[in-house]
Design a protein around this motif. Structure first.
Motif, short mmCIF file in Angstrom:
data_model
loop_
_atom_site.label_atom_id
_atom_site.label_comp_id
_atom_site.label_asym_id
_atom_site.label_seq_id
_atom_site.Cartn_x
_atom_site.Cartn_y
_atom_site.Cartn_z
N PRO A 99 0.79 -1.50 -0.02
CA PRO A 99 -0.05 -0.39 -0.36
C PRO A 99 0.95 1.42 -0.08
N SER A 100 0.34 2.85 -0.47
CA SER A 100 0.30 4.12 -0.08
C SER A 100 -0.05 4.35 1.26
N LEU A 101 0.51 5.01 2.13
CA LEU A 101 -0.01 5.33 3.35
C LEU A 101 0.71 6.31 3.31
N VAL B 97 -5.14 4.79 3.82
CA VAL B 97 -4.40 4.02 2.99
C VAL B 97 -4.86 3.65 1.57
N SER B 98 -3.74 3.56 0.53
CA SER B 98 -4.67 3.70 -0.40
C SER B 98 -3.13 2.30 -1.54
N GLN C 276 -4.97 18.49 4.76
CA GLN C 276 -3.08 19.03 4.65
C GLN C 276 -2.51 17.47 4.29
N LEU C 277 -1.47 17.37 3.60
CA LEU C 277 -0.40 16.49 3.61
C LEU C 277 -0.31 16.09 5.06
N LEU C 278 0.44 15.16 5.53
CA LEU C 278 1.44 15.42 6.50
C LEU C 278 3.22 14.73 6.15
N LEU C 279 2.34 13.12 5.74
CA LEU C 279 3.25 12.76 4.91
C LEU C 279 2.90 11.61 3.95
N LYS C 280 3.89 10.65 3.92
CA LYS C 280 3.30 9.24 2.61
C LYS C 280 4.56 8.49 3.06
N TYR C 281 4.36 7.54 2.81
CA TYR C 281 5.05 6.43 2.56
C TYR C 281 4.36 6.04 1.48
N THR C 282 5.26 5.54 0.76
CA THR C 282 5.21 4.54 -0.78
C THR C 282 6.85 3.63 -1.28
N SER C 283 6.97 2.99 -0.16
CA SER C 283 7.77 1.69 -0.63
C SER C 283 9.34 2.28 -1.05
#
Lengths: 109, 112
Positions: free
Chosen positions: B31-33, B93-94, B45-52
């Motif tokens: 997933p992307s988180l 989650v996406s 507002q986007l704080l942060l993202k995880y994309t592997s």
């Protein structure tokens, strides 16, 4: 320059009326969305469009009809408004990253 | 199918103390988180993202989150809370590029 802009910001209307919320993005994203935030702040996707084509319709009543004249715009038209439609509606766009508008607070009285 | 559980509906901290917001996810794929913040009567507002990429993700305003696949967790932390951090926080989650699934949100209050 606002990336995802929604109008109006506030909308108060009577039951049974028809209303529209407009959304425009200037990010060049291919995908746009409508999300609904209920009174408990829970956010749920309603629709998703990719390059003007509907790709997600999350069992939303057919009183709600999205319209995408081009990939920069996704408008939401609501017929025969009901009390339960009162919520904050967020438009968003994405191309890898999601950007949200500031929301439209709809109050049906 | 994808889903998110935010383990705390409300977190209260004193200014200057650490903040921990817990999130567990369920996803069929890699997933992307994301973590989003919503201040009162404001947008998301986007704080942060995880994309592997790196499992420890640094975001804006001093927030960071660690992706732990073995625990299916993506907890958000900040070493020192500020009054301006009082807001609603959403773990998201996406599985693909077309749909975000939001957690129920965690309300953060900061005591002076």
């Amino acid at each position: 320059d606002t990336a995802v802009s929604q109008t109006p910001k506030y909308l108060v209307t009577q039951m049974g009326n028809d209303k529209s919320i407009k959304c425009e993005q200037n990010l060049g994203h291919d995908t746009m969305y409508w999300y609904k935030q209920d009174s408990k702040k829970f956010l749920k996707i309603m629709f998703s469009y990719n390059n003007k084509e509907l790709i997600i319709n999350e069992t939303v009543p057919n009183r709600f009809s999205p319209k995408s004249p081009d990939k920069a715009h996704l408008n939401l038209h609501i017929n025969s408004l009901e009390l339960g439609d009162s919520a904050v509606y967020f438009c968003a766009s994405s191309q890898g990253s999601f950007t949200f508008g500031s929301g439209t607070r709809l109050t049906v009285v | 199918a994808q889903s998110v559980t935010q383990l705390d509906s409300h977190v209260s901290v004193s200014e200057g103390t650490p903040v921990l917001l817990r999130c567990n996810y369920s996803s069929s794929y890699s997933p992307s988180l994301f973590w989003y913040v919503q201040h009162p009567n404001k947008g998301l507002q986007l704080l942060l993202k995880y994309t592997s990429a790196a499992t420890l993700v640094k975001g804006i305003n001093g927030f960071e989150a660690e992706f732990k696949k073995s625990e299916t967790s993506f907890h958000l932390t900040k070493p020192s809370a500020h009054m301006s951090d009082a807001a609603e926080y959403f773990c998201v989650v996406s599985d693909n590029d077309y749909k975000l699934s939001f957690g129920a949100g965690t309300t953060v209050t900061v005591r002076a």
